[in-house]
Design a protein around this motif. Structure first.
Motif, PDB file in Angstrom:
ATOM      1  N   LYS A  58      -0.887   3.721  21.401  1.00  0.00           N
ATOM      2  CA  LYS A  58      -0.171   3.571  22.657  1.00  0.00           C
ATOM      3  C   LYS A  58       0.437   4.902  23.111  1.00  0.00           C
ATOM      4  N   VAL A  59       1.119   5.592  22.206  1.00  0.00           N
ATOM      5  CA  VAL A  59       1.766   6.859  22.556  1.00  0.00           C
ATOM      6  C   VAL A  59       0.723   7.925  22.879  1.00  0.00           C
ATOM      7  N   ILE A  60      -0.369   7.970  22.094  1.00  0.00           N
ATOM      8  CA  ILE A  60      -1.416   8.961  22.355  1.00  0.00           C
ATOM      9  C   ILE A  60      -2.018   8.737  23.730  1.00  0.00           C
ATOM     10  N   LYS A  61      -2.230   7.475  24.108  1.00  0.00           N
ATOM     11  CA  LYS A  61      -2.767   7.180  25.443  1.00  0.00           C
ATOM     12  C   LYS A  61      -1.806   7.626  26.531  1.00  0.00           C
ATOM     13  N   ILE A 112      -9.492  13.927  21.847  1.00  0.00           N
ATOM     14  CA  ILE A 112     -10.063  13.996  20.510  1.00  0.00           C
ATOM     15  C   ILE A 112      -9.156  13.308  19.503  1.00  0.00           C
ATOM     16  N   ASN A 113      -7.856  13.529  19.623  1.00  0.00           N
ATOM     17  CA  ASN A 113      -6.905  12.865  18.728  1.00  0.00           C
ATOM     18  C   ASN A 113      -6.950  11.355  18.888  1.00  0.00           C
ATOM     19  N   LEU A 114      -7.108  10.905  20.127  1.00  0.00           N
ATOM     20  CA  LEU A 114      -7.193   9.466  20.387  1.00  0.00           C
ATOM     21  C   LEU A 114      -8.449   8.883  19.736  1.00  0.00           C
ATOM     22  N   ALA A 115      -9.566   9.588  19.882  1.00  0.00           N
ATOM     23  CA  ALA A 115     -10.817   9.118  19.281  1.00  0.00           C
ATOM     24  C   ALA A 115     -10.708   9.056  17.760  1.00  0.00           C
ATOM     25  N   GLY A 124     -10.912   5.847  15.380  1.00  0.00           N
ATOM     26  CA  GLY A 124     -12.126   5.835  14.577  1.00  0.00           C
ATOM     27  C   GLY A 124     -13.383   5.783  15.412  1.00  0.00           C
ATOM     28  N   SER A 125     -13.281   6.252  16.664  1.00  0.00           N
ATOM     29  CA  SER A 125     -14.438   6.234  17.559  1.00  0.00           C
ATOM     30  C   SER A 125     -15.071   7.620  17.627  1.00  0.00           C
ATOM     31  N   THR A 126     -16.138   7.745  18.396  1.00  0.00           N
ATOM     32  CA  THR A 126     -16.905   8.985  18.460  1.00  0.00           C
ATOM     33  C   THR A 126     -16.193  10.044  19.304  1.00  0.00           C
ATOM     34  N   VAL A 127     -16.223  11.277  18.793  1.00  0.00           N
ATOM     35  CA  VAL A 127     -15.737  12.419  19.551  1.00  0.00           C
ATOM     36  C   VAL A 127     -16.935  13.055  20.243  1.00  0.00           C
ATOM     37  N   PHE A 128     -16.860  13.203  21.553  1.00  0.00           N
ATOM     38  CA  PHE A 128     -17.996  13.699  22.317  1.00  0.00           C
ATOM     39  C   PHE A 128     -18.210  15.191  22.085  1.00  0.00           C
ATOM     40  N   LYS A 129     -19.467  15.560  21.874  1.00  0.00           N
ATOM     41  CA  LYS A 129     -19.820  16.939  21.586  1.00  0.00           C
ATOM     42  C   LYS A 129     -19.450  17.863  22.734  1.00  0.00           C
TER      43      LYS A 129
END
Length: 209
Positions: free
Chosen positions: A93-96, A124-127, A131-136
């Protein structure tokens, strides 16, 4: 003029608390009347003259900065700290909320590359927290920026520290050497030394993982 007035007030505060005269502050390098007017916000002085005043007052630049910020860290520093705490706690929540803040900044000033960088770091921190994908393309954007900087400071080390877990061993070795070659500021700045040490500890931890 507001910033000049604030700076002048701080210089006056330093002079009064150290019981210094205008002549002692200027060291004869520029007129006392110019410094007096600067303290009142009536005129400006060059950066060189400001450094002269601080040197003659035996006040270090970081001490002056603390006075200027009224012993508070800048908003950007506070957001970085808040992000680090939120990520450690996996507080989505805070990261968003932090991400939304930088997205709004990017909308207000789309040409500001630092707003864009801050937004990507938070993204990137949110991803990672989810545990989701970080976009290249996001990590590529950050790395292109880092490659363009001849001397890394705290900001660049912060960027690298937030995305180093997404590189392979060869990339980590390469950028680890880049830190030694580009972060010359850490030789004389104690805080930067600590940041470099923490960054290398993170590198070691990432290699072990």
């Amino acid at each position: 003029m507001e910033k000049n007035l604030k700076t002048g007030i701080i210089i006056a505060f330093i002079r009064e608390t150290k019981h210094l005269k205008l002549k002692e502050m200027t060291g004869g390098d520029f007129s006392e009347s110019q410094l007096a007017k600067f303290e009142k916000g009536e005129t400006e002085i060059t950066v060189g003259k400001l450094f002269t005043v601080l040197e003659n007052s035996n006040v270090y630049l970081d001490e002056f900065q603390n006075l200027y910020n009224e012993y508070e860290q800048s908003d950007e520093y506070n957001y970085r700290h808040e992000l680090a705490v939120a990520y450690a706690q996996k507080n989505i929540k805070v990261i968003k909320e932090i991400q939304n803040f930088w997205e709004e900044k990017c909308q207000q000033k789309p040409d500001n590359k630092f707003y864009q960088i801050n937004k990507i770091v938070v993204k990137i921190n949110l991803a990672m927290a989810k545990g989701s994908t970080v976009f290249k393309e996001d990590t590529d954007f950050l790395m292109n920026y880092l490659e363009s900087i001849s001397e890394w400071g705290r900001y660049e080390l912060w960027i690298f520290g937030n995305c180093l877990r997404h590189f392979d061993d060869n990339a980590l070795e390469y950028y680890g050497m880049q830190i030694l070659g580009k972060a010359n500021y850490y030789h004389s700045i104690h805080l930067n030394q600590q940041i470099v040490i923490r960054t290398f500890l993170n590198l070691i931890d990432t290699w072990l993982r």
